[in-house]
Design a protein around this motif. Sequence first.
Motif, PDB file in Angstrom:
ATOM      1  N   GLU A  95      34.647  37.797  37.371  1.00  0.00           N
ATOM      2  CA  GLU A  95      34.943  36.749  36.377  1.00  0.00           C
ATOM      3  C   GLU A  95      36.422  36.857  36.038  1.00  0.00           C
ATOM      4  OE1 GLU A  95      32.594  37.521  32.887  1.00  0.00           O
ATOM      5  OE2 GLU A  95      30.728  37.590  34.020  1.00  0.00           O
ATOM      6  N   LYS A  96      37.016  35.735  35.678  1.00  0.00           N
ATOM      7  CA  LYS A  96      38.449  35.771  35.317  1.00  0.00           C
ATOM      8  C   LYS A  96      38.591  36.204  33.858  1.00  0.00           C
ATOM      9  CE  LYS A  96      40.835  32.829  38.527  1.00  0.00           C
ATOM     10  NZ  LYS A  96      40.091  31.787  39.234  1.00  0.00           N
ATOM     11  N   HIS A  97      39.340  37.284  33.646  1.00  0.00           N
ATOM     12  CA  HIS A  97      39.546  37.784  32.287  1.00  0.00           C
ATOM     13  C   HIS A  97      40.930  38.387  32.152  1.00  0.00           C
ATOM     14  CE1 HIS A  97      35.613  37.264  30.461  1.00  0.00           C
ATOM     15  NE2 HIS A  97      35.077  37.575  31.629  1.00  0.00           N
ATOM     16  N   LEU A  98      41.275  38.688  30.901  1.00  0.00           N
ATOM     17  CA  LEU A  98      42.563  39.324  30.647  1.00  0.00           C
ATOM     18  C   LEU A  98      42.446  40.838  30.763  1.00  0.00           C
ATOM     19  CD1 LEU A  98      44.237  37.538  27.595  1.00  0.00           C
ATOM     20  CD2 LEU A  98      44.991  37.541  29.983  1.00  0.00           C
TER      21      LEU A  98
ATOM     22  N   ILE B 213      37.824  41.206  38.654  1.00  0.00           N
ATOM     23  CA  ILE B 213      37.360  42.433  39.308  1.00  0.00           C
ATOM     24  C   ILE B 213      36.655  42.060  40.613  1.00  0.00           C
ATOM     25  CG2 ILE B 213      35.804  44.421  39.161  1.00  0.00           C
ATOM     26  CD1 ILE B 213      36.186  44.392  36.145  1.00  0.00           C
ATOM     27  N   MET B 214      37.092  42.670  41.719  1.00  0.00           N
ATOM     28  CA  MET B 214      36.499  42.365  43.015  1.00  0.00           C
ATOM     29  C   MET B 214      35.661  43.523  43.558  1.00  0.00           C
ATOM     30  SD  MET B 214      37.577  39.375  43.152  1.00  0.00           S
ATOM     31  CE  MET B 214      37.042  38.826  44.758  1.00  0.00           C
TER      32      MET B 214
ATOM     33  N   GLU C   8      41.843  41.330  41.535  1.00  0.00           N
ATOM     34  CA  GLU C   8      42.702  40.300  42.137  1.00  0.00           C
ATOM     35  C   GLU C   8      43.579  39.695  41.048  1.00  0.00           C
ATOM     36  OE1 GLU C   8      41.023  37.592  45.244  1.00  0.00           O
ATOM     37  OE2 GLU C   8      41.812  36.077  43.873  1.00  0.00           O
ATOM     38  N   ILE C   9      44.882  39.860  41.232  1.00  0.00           N
ATOM     39  CA  ILE C   9      45.838  39.314  40.267  1.00  0.00           C
ATOM     40  C   ILE C   9      46.828  38.440  41.034  1.00  0.00           C
ATOM     41  CG2 ILE C   9      47.652  39.910  38.584  1.00  0.00           C
ATOM     42  CD1 ILE C   9      46.095  42.643  38.307  1.00  0.00           C
TER      43      ILE C   9
END
Length: 249
Positions: free
Chosen positions: A205-208, A220-221, A232-233
């Motif tokens: 999920e996309k998070h800070l 997180i991958m 993944e950034i």
Amino acid sequence: MLPNTLFMGQQLLFIQSCASTNTEAQQLLIKNEATEGCTVVTHCQTQGRGQRGNSWEAAPGQNITLSVILSPTFLAVRQQFYLNMAVSLAVLDLLREQGLEQAQVKWPNDLFFEDKKLGGILIENTINSLSLQHSIVGIGLNVNQLRFGTSTASSLACALGYTLDLEKLTVRLLELLEKRYLQLRNGHLARLKYEYLQGLYRYQEKHLFRIGQQEVQGQIMGVDEAGRLAVEIENELRYFDFKEIAHVL
Ligand SMILES: Nc1ncnc2c1ncn2[C@@H]1O[C@H](COP(=O)(O)OP(=O)(O)OP(=O)(O)O)[C@@H](O)[C@H]1O
Ligand SMILES: O=C(O)CCCC[C@@H]1SC[C@@H]2NC(=O)N[C@@H]21
């Protein structure tokens, strides 16, 4: 009450009060007094230790604070994070079995429910050149305590709305821990990793995240064998050690 296990918790030492069950377990190892699965339980831990030098808070008589001595000599040093995954899953199994279906593991091994920490794990390994020799698996689970010094902490009783039987819960935890440990010993590493990732807080999920002083968005991958978190950034996969990255909650 003894757990229904082959070895986990069959040698069960109850200490009324101690500084840290991990330290007590270390002493048993040094004195050569422990068989595999030997478990030290206390109702009053006065100097509980957490990860990263944190202290662990547990009001007397209300929580699970225990340490289990294991000999995962079948694990290479580079595979040691599999033990963390197996132990995290055992505690997660317990929480879910108690009705907290949405409980998750916050990397590397915090037990989380609704963005609050219900428990933590501190594993201290002795290694020889190639493999793990002994592991002291310390588990702290907030059970009946209702108030905490940290705003991010919670307990099973807070989440479920009722008090739980501490002894029954401890026995069940040891049974689930043996199941997961046997899964590990029997080489089901891919299965453990898969289940760990499925139970991982904010997985894919996309998070800070906080990296040093910076806050960045990432996803997180996975985790690698060493336990590093793969995030993944900005379209780049980067790996982080325990102290290098934190969730922004
Ligand atoms: N029983 C408890 N339940 C939950 N948290 C506790 C408990 N006892 C102490 N804490 C404290 O809660 C804080 C949060 O724990 P955590 O391990 O997440 O530390 P952290 O350094 O803030 O980690 P991160 O920033 O990576 O999330 C720590 O300071 C920890 O010591
Ligand atoms: O999340 C963490 O920081 C890990 C907490 C681990 C706490 C347990 S309580 C039993 C054992 N004895 C200790 O001193 N620590 C672990």
